[in-house]
Design a protein around this motif. Structure first.
Motif, PDB file in Angstrom:
ATOM      1  N   CYS A  64      46.794 -13.206   2.330  1.00 12.51           N
ATOM      2  CA  CYS A  64      47.902 -13.790   1.580  1.00 12.51           C
ATOM      3  C   CYS A  64      48.607 -14.904   2.359  1.00 12.51           C
ATOM      4  O   CYS A  64      48.432 -15.059   3.565  1.00 12.51           O
ATOM      5  N   GLY A  65      49.402 -15.660   1.632  1.00 15.78           N
ATOM      6  CA  GLY A  65      50.327 -16.616   2.251  1.00 15.78           C
ATOM      7  C   GLY A  65      49.714 -17.846   2.873  1.00 15.78           C
ATOM      8  O   GLY A  65      50.357 -18.509   3.698  1.00 15.78           O
ATOM      9  N   TRP A  66      48.497 -18.220   2.482  1.00 17.91           N
ATOM     10  CA  TRP A  66      47.866 -19.385   3.110  1.00 17.91           C
ATOM     11  C   TRP A  66      48.541 -20.701   2.728  1.00 17.91           C
ATOM     12  O   TRP A  66      48.345 -21.718   3.400  1.00 17.91           O
ATOM     13  N   THR A  67      49.325 -20.694   1.673  1.00 17.64           N
ATOM     14  CA  THR A  67      50.036 -21.922   1.297  1.00 17.64           C
ATOM     15  C   THR A  67      51.059 -22.315   2.353  1.00 17.64           C
ATOM     16  O   THR A  67      51.530 -23.459   2.367  1.00 17.64           O
ATOM     17  N   GLY A  68      51.392 -21.380   3.246  1.00 16.43           N
ATOM     18  CA  GLY A  68      52.361 -21.678   4.294  1.00 16.43           C
ATOM     19  C   GLY A  68      51.731 -22.094   5.610  1.00 16.43           C
ATOM     20  O   GLY A  68      52.437 -22.255   6.622  1.00 16.43           O
ATOM     21  N   ILE A  69      50.422 -22.274   5.639  1.00 18.51           N
ATOM     22  CA  ILE A  69      49.750 -22.704   6.874  1.00 18.51           C
ATOM     23  C   ILE A  69      50.232 -24.097   7.282  1.00 18.51           C
ATOM     24  O   ILE A  69      50.345 -24.990   6.447  1.00 18.51           O
ATOM     25  N   PHE A  70      50.493 -24.273   8.576  1.00 16.04           N
ATOM     26  CA  PHE A  70      50.905 -25.578   9.077  1.00 16.04           C
ATOM     27  C   PHE A  70      50.433 -25.740  10.516  1.00 16.04           C
ATOM     28  O   PHE A  70      49.931 -24.800  11.138  1.00 16.04           O
ATOM     29  N   VAL A  71      50.570 -26.940  11.051  1.00 17.43           N
ATOM     30  CA  VAL A  71      50.169 -27.239  12.429  1.00 17.43           C
ATOM     31  C   VAL A  71      51.410 -27.185  13.308  1.00 17.43           C
ATOM     32  O   VAL A  71      52.442 -27.781  12.979  1.00 17.43           O
ATOM     33  N   SER A  72      51.310 -26.479  14.424  1.00 13.75           N
ATOM     34  CA  SER A  72      52.464 -26.319  15.309  1.00 13.75           C
ATOM     35  C   SER A  72      52.913 -27.660  15.885  1.00 13.75           C
ATOM     36  O   SER A  72      52.127 -28.606  15.997  1.00 13.75           O
ATOM     37  N   LYS A  73      54.172 -27.727  16.261  1.00 10.75           N
ATOM     38  CA  LYS A  73      54.758 -28.978  16.744  1.00 10.75           C
ATOM     39  C   LYS A  73      54.568 -29.196  18.239  1.00 10.75           C
ATOM     40  O   LYS A  73      54.984 -30.238  18.765  1.00 10.75           O
ATOM     41  N   ASP A  74      53.975 -28.255  18.938  1.00  6.04           N
ATOM     42  CA  ASP A  74      53.796 -28.418  20.385  1.00  6.04           C
ATOM     43  C   ASP A  74      52.509 -29.172  20.697  1.00  6.04           C
ATOM     44  O   ASP A  74      51.790 -29.613  19.799  1.00  6.04           O
ATOM     45  N   LYS A  75      52.193 -29.306  21.991  1.00  2.63           N
ATOM     46  CA  LYS A  75      51.043 -30.106  22.413  1.00  2.63           C
ATOM     47  C   LYS A  75      49.702 -29.527  21.976  1.00  2.63           C
ATOM     48  O   LYS A  75      48.729 -30.268  21.772  1.00  2.63           O
ATOM     49  N   SER A  76      49.618 -28.205  21.834  1.00  2.00           N
ATOM     50  CA  SER A  76      48.336 -27.592  21.486  1.00  2.00           C
ATOM     51  C   SER A  76      47.962 -27.767  20.020  1.00  2.00           C
ATOM     52  O   SER A  76      46.809 -27.575  19.646  1.00  2.00           O
ATOM     53  N   LYS A  77      48.939 -28.105  19.164  1.00  2.00           N
ATOM     54  CA  LYS A  77      48.677 -28.338  17.738  1.00  2.00           C
ATOM     55  C   LYS A  77      47.847 -27.206  17.122  1.00  2.00           C
ATOM     56  O   LYS A  77      46.792 -27.416  16.542  1.00  2.00           O
ATOM     57  N   ASP A  78      48.359 -26.007  17.224  1.00  2.16           N
ATOM     58  CA  ASP A  78      47.641 -24.852  16.690  1.00  2.16           C
ATOM     59  C   ASP A  78      47.804 -24.750  15.180  1.00  2.16           C
ATOM     60  O   ASP A  78      48.815 -25.173  14.613  1.00  2.16           O
TER      61      ASP A  78
END
Length: 314
Positions: free
Chosen positions: A158-172
């Motif tokens: 569930c909840g894949w609509t909330g997937i995003f890229v982190s704001k730190d250097k690793s860009k997870d």
């Protein structure tokens, strides 16, 4: 003799911990450096596909690495790693809603592959256990139980609509709605799958491999479980395809081949995933959510912590 596995000595446990920490270390290398990920999940597999795996993972080889499942699992795991890297490093992709269907789709596909394998092992009808394709398996109701548990686990993605890229250097790639109840249910299901279908390898591909992605999720990079899982799974299966003698000859730790152990492990998997289905649908109904459009756990501490740690630029 243990309950799940034959007893092993300090050297055996040392090898197990080496496998665990090696997977975690290579995951960190591939996670925190773009070129680390490209090297491990694109360049190295191309080289191995051409020069190594046609020999070490040839169909019918004595270690069981030449089955359809091993080959499919290898490339589906690599596809996940590369797809997640594309989402992480191509800014325009993460903003497209249709792209966010890829992570749950590749996850569901990987789970479904394992469910099919569990049902296949049941269909073998080897009720007393036997070597098939050079892997020891024992058919039983546990295969059906755990296959159903895996299908339930797919339902509660569930909840894949909330997937995003982190704001730190690793860009997870962060999936904040994938919190600990689902992760634990998945771990119980996947361990039962490895115990049922790759029994005498599951000391590594069950216990060590699952911990190598679960530990980073809870203590290193919250919200990135799927990314951790894809990386460590790809790393492990590439190693197995390259060094197929590892779990059978170099450092074997076989299961006890006890039907009761098989039954209990799969029962725990089925109960955990059944409970999660009930709980999640209860939340959906109570909060009047849409399971394909809404995030389910936004009010939980785990969700809020993942958001907090990944939305601030570092």
């Amino acid at each position: 003799m243990g309950i799940l596995y034959e007893s092993t000595d300090l050297v055996g446990w040392g090898i197990w911990f080496f496998v665990l920490f090696s997977l975690m270390a290579f995951n960190e290398f591939s996670r925190t450096t773009k070129w680390g990920g490209i090297t491990l999940f694109l360049i190295v597999p191309i080289i191995l596909t051409i020069f190594v795996w046609p020999t070490t993972a040839a169909p019918g080889n004595e270690y069981g690495t030449g089955t359809w499942f091993n080959w499919v699992k290898t490339y589906s795991a690599l596809a996940g790693c590369l797809g997640f890297m594309a989402i992480r490093y191509i800014p325009s992709l993460a903003k497209k809603k249709w792209v966010l269907w890829f992570p749950p789709a590749i996850l569901a596909l990987n789970i479904l592959e394992a469910c099919i394998r569990d049902f296949q092992v049941f269909a073998y009808g080897v009720w007393e256990g036997a070597y098939i394709d050079h892997l020891w398996v024992m058919s039983g109701p546990w295969n059906i139980m755990n296959g159903i548990a895996g299908l339930l686990n797919i339902i509660v993605i569930c909840g894949w609509t909330g997937i995003f890229v982190s704001k730190d250097k690793s860009k997870d790639m962060i999936w904040p709605d994938m919190i600990w109840p689902w992760i634990i249910a998945y771990d119980l299901w996947n361990f039962a799958y490895t115990y049922n279908c790759i029994a005498d390898h599951s000391f590594y591909c069950g216990l060590a491999l699952l911990l190598s992605c679960t530990i980073p999720t809870f203590f290193i990079k919250k919200g990135a479980w799927l990314q951790h899982r894809a990386h460590t799974l790809a790393l492990w299966i590439m190693f197995v395809m390259t060094v197929p003698a590892f779990a059978d000859r170099i450092a074997p730790v076989p299961t006890t081949h006890n039907p009761t152990a098989f039954f209990v492990v799969s029962l725990l998997s089925l109960l955990a995933n059944s409970a999660l289905v009930v709980y999640q649908f209860y939340r959906i109904r109570k909060r009047k959510l849409h399971p394909l459009k809404d995030e389910i756990y936004t009010d939980t501490k785990a969700y809020k912590k993942a958001m907090e740690e990944n939305t601030v630029a570092v």
